[in-house]
Enzyme design. Sequence first.
Site, PDB file in Angstrom:
ATOM      1  N   SER A  25       1.376  -1.059   0.063  1.00 31.79           N
ATOM      2  CA  SER A  25       0.015  -0.344  -0.561  1.00 31.79           C
ATOM      3  C   SER A  25       0.880   1.259  -0.001  1.00 31.79           C
ATOM      4  CB  SER A  25      -0.702   0.626   1.191  1.00 31.79           C
ATOM      5  OG  SER A  25      -1.872   0.938   1.389  1.00 31.79           O
ATOM      6  N   HIS A  28      -1.654  -2.298  -4.155  1.00 29.31           N
ATOM      7  CA  HIS A  28      -2.606  -1.060  -3.516  1.00 29.31           C
ATOM      8  C   HIS A  28      -3.274   0.006  -3.163  1.00 29.31           C
ATOM      9  CE1 HIS A  28      -5.714  -2.295  -0.528  1.00 29.31           C
ATOM     10  NE2 HIS A  28      -5.693  -1.741   0.571  1.00 29.31           N
ATOM     11  N   ASP A  51      -4.590   3.533  -1.116  1.00 32.16           N
ATOM     12  CA  ASP A  51      -6.179   3.565  -0.532  1.00 32.16           C
ATOM     13  C   ASP A  51      -6.601   4.543  -0.661  1.00 32.16           C
ATOM     14  OD1 ASP A  51      -4.039   1.656   1.834  1.00 32.16           O
ATOM     15  OD2 ASP A  51      -6.347   0.658   1.503  1.00 32.16           O
ATOM     16  N   MET A  56      -9.334   6.940   0.349  1.00 29.05           N
ATOM     17  CA  MET A  56     -10.455   7.935   1.575  1.00 29.05           C
ATOM     18  C   MET A  56     -11.420   9.076   1.351  1.00 29.05           C
ATOM     19  SD  MET A  56      -7.805   6.664   4.254  1.00 29.05           S
ATOM     20  CE  MET A  56      -6.815   5.635   4.363  1.00 29.05           C
ATOM     21  N   HIS A  79      -8.607   0.620  -3.288  1.00 28.51           N
ATOM     22  CA  HIS A  79      -9.512  -0.343  -2.113  1.00 28.51           C
ATOM     23  C   HIS A  79     -10.149   1.315  -1.235  1.00 28.51           C
ATOM     24  CE1 HIS A  79      -9.606  -0.128   2.286  1.00 28.51           C
ATOM     25  NE2 HIS A  79     -10.513  -1.118   2.442  1.00 28.51           N
ATOM     26  N   MET A 118     -12.474   3.247   0.494  1.00 30.03           N
ATOM     27  CA  MET A 118     -12.847   3.384   1.665  1.00 30.03           C
ATOM     28  C   MET A 118     -13.702   5.039   1.528  1.00 30.03           C
ATOM     29  SD  MET A 118      -9.822   2.678   3.935  1.00 30.03           S
ATOM     30  CE  MET A 118      -8.790   3.483   2.174  1.00 30.03           C
ATOM     31  N   MET A 129     -10.621  -7.116   6.233  1.00 30.58           N
ATOM     32  CA  MET A 129      -9.669  -6.049   7.354  1.00 30.58           C
ATOM     33  C   MET A 129      -9.089  -6.048   8.999  1.00 30.58           C
ATOM     34  SD  MET A 129      -9.730  -3.116   5.578  1.00 30.58           S
ATOM     35  CE  MET A 129      -8.987  -1.808   6.396  1.00 30.58           C
ATOM     36  N   GLY A 183      -8.533   3.712   7.766  1.00 30.14           N
ATOM     37  CA  GLY A 183      -8.113   5.158   7.820  1.00 30.14           C
ATOM     38  C   GLY A 183      -6.526   5.633   7.928  1.00 30.14           C
ATOM     39  N   PHE A 184      -6.506   4.711   8.333  1.00 31.47           N
ATOM     40  CA  PHE A 184      -5.070   5.068   8.756  1.00 31.47           C
ATOM     41  C   PHE A 184      -3.748   3.545   8.541  1.00 31.47           C
ATOM     42  CE2 PHE A 184      -5.863   8.951  10.435  1.00 31.47           C
ATOM     43  CZ  PHE A 184      -6.894   9.163  10.593  1.00 31.47           C
ATOM     44  N   GLY A 185      -3.209   3.818   7.673  1.00 30.47           N
ATOM     45  CA  GLY A 185      -2.277   2.980   8.189  1.00 30.47           C
ATOM     46  C   GLY A 185      -1.306   2.628   9.947  1.00 30.47           C
ATOM     47  N   GLY A 186      -0.132   1.976   9.475  1.00 31.22           N
ATOM     48  CA  GLY A 186       0.950   2.075  10.228  1.00 31.22           C
ATOM     49  C   GLY A 186      -0.152   1.464  12.072  1.00 31.22           C
ATOM     50  N   ASP A 207      -5.760  -6.816   4.947  1.00 31.38           N
ATOM     51  CA  ASP A 207      -5.685  -5.575   4.645  1.00 31.38           C
ATOM     52  C   ASP A 207      -5.015  -5.038   6.039  1.00 31.38           C
ATOM     53  OD1 ASP A 207      -6.936  -2.567   3.106  1.00 31.38           O
ATOM     54  OD2 ASP A 207      -4.767  -2.646   4.326  1.00 31.38           O
ATOM     55  N   GLY A 208      -4.513  -4.838   6.813  1.00 34.40           N
ATOM     56  CA  GLY A 208      -4.366  -3.689   8.175  1.00 34.40           C
ATOM     57  C   GLY A 208      -2.722  -3.862   8.710  1.00 34.40           C
ATOM     58  N   GLY A 209      -2.126  -3.749   9.360  1.00 34.36           N
ATOM     59  CA  GLY A 209      -0.865  -3.494  10.301  1.00 34.36           C
ATOM     60  C   GLY A 209      -0.350  -5.454  10.077  1.00 34.36           C
ATOM     61  N   GLY A 238       1.692  -2.242   4.045  1.00 32.38           N
ATOM     62  CA  GLY A 238       1.342  -0.753   4.582  1.00 32.38           C
ATOM     63  C   GLY A 238       3.148  -0.075   4.742  1.00 32.38           C
ATOM     64  N   SER A 239       2.433   0.588   5.996  1.00 33.08           N
ATOM     65  CA  SER A 239       3.759   0.866   6.323  1.00 33.08           C
ATOM     66  C   SER A 239       5.106  -0.025   6.644  1.00 33.08           C
ATOM     67  CB  SER A 239       3.070   1.630   7.675  1.00 33.08           C
ATOM     68  OG  SER A 239       2.678   0.553   8.820  1.00 33.08           O
TER      69      SER A 239
HETATM   70  C1  DX5 Z   1      -6.191   1.425   6.582  1.00 35.14           C
HETATM   71  C2  DX5 Z   1      -5.333   0.754   5.203  1.00 35.14           C
HETATM   72  C3  DX5 Z   1      -4.201   0.381   5.645  1.00 35.14           C
HETATM   73  C4  DX5 Z   1      -2.888   0.095   4.638  1.00 35.14           C
HETATM   74  C5  DX5 Z   1      -2.087  -0.926   5.362  1.00 35.14           C
HETATM   75  O1  DX5 Z   1      -7.600   1.830   6.239  1.00 35.14           O
HETATM   76  O2  DX5 Z   1      -6.404   0.335   4.748  1.00 35.14           O
HETATM   77  O3  DX5 Z   1      -4.553  -0.555   5.693  1.00 35.14           O
HETATM   78  O4  DX5 Z   1      -3.761  -0.333   3.035  1.00 35.14           O
HETATM   79  O5  DX5 Z   1      -2.012  -0.065   6.309  1.00 35.14           O
HETATM   80  P1  DX5 Z   1      -0.299  -0.814   7.236  1.00 35.14           P
HETATM   81  O6  DX5 Z   1       0.030  -2.167   6.709  1.00 35.14           O
HETATM   82  O7  DX5 Z   1       0.757   0.435   7.560  1.00 35.14           O
HETATM   83  O8  DX5 Z   1      -1.698  -1.170   8.090  1.00 35.14           O
HETATM   84 ZN    ZN Z   2      -6.586  -1.041   2.282  1.00 39.66          ZN
END
Ligand code: DX5
Ligand code: ZN
Length: 219
Positions: A9, A33, A35, A37, A66, A68, A137, A142-145, A175-177, A197-198
């Site tokens: 991402s 990917h 994102d 928003m 994706h 959102m 998810m 809403g946010f990476g990291g 997706d996520g973390g 992502g992060s």
């Molecule tokens: C959240 C995003 C994130 C992104 C991945 O809305 O969908 O999850 O894709 O970011 P990381 O890998 O940093 O969670």
């Molecule tokens: Zn995503």
Amino acid sequence: MGKVKLAPSLLNADFSDLRRALSFIEDTADAVHLDVMDGNFVPNITFGPLVVRAVRSITELPLDVHLMIANPAEYVEDFVEAGADWVSFHSEVTRYPGEILGLIRNLGRRPGLVINPQTPASRVFEYLDLVDFILVMTVMPGFGGQELLAEPLGKVREIKEEAARQGLQVEVEVDGGVKTENLPLVLESGADIVVVGSSIYRAPDPRQAAREIRRLLDP
Ligand code: DX5
Ligand code: ZN
């Protein structure tokens, strides 16, 4: 067992130099990917079709968009026109996702339906014949990291078992973390595609971080 796909991402990439950000993942990614928003469905605003079009112009990789956003039906065509290949939107924004899934399919792209951590897997069971993939998810959107929530991973197997029961081939994306430390858990869940992502783009050496993830994905 097919190869598990990697969809980095760009959410935490350096948007002042997208060419450079993409160069870090070209040799390890199966898709990019993106994102999207809208500040309405999620409390954050990122980018729209303009940036998708820019990314389309500097990579050959499939674009995994994706959405959102609160009103995906209004924007699907714009994102497809901008170059989106895989288009997913949230099951939480509409009672009737079938119509939007059909629109994405009719535009010749891969339809996906997204479920938030608190949305049960059963929410998508009646739409499995309309999707190419389900996006599970493992963070609140809403946010990476953020830290990965392990509990939603159980939905991956639920969805794959239900798809098999219906005689369907459906990929499940997580997706996520996701990061090297929890990747064994994510792989164990049966995920077909992982978004990272992060833990790539905040790493001191993103290219090396992506290669490490790729190495762990490939048996
Ligand atoms: C959240 C995003 C994130 C992104 C991945 O809305 O969908 O999850 O894709 O970011 P990381 O890998 O940093 O969670
Ligand atoms: Zn995503």
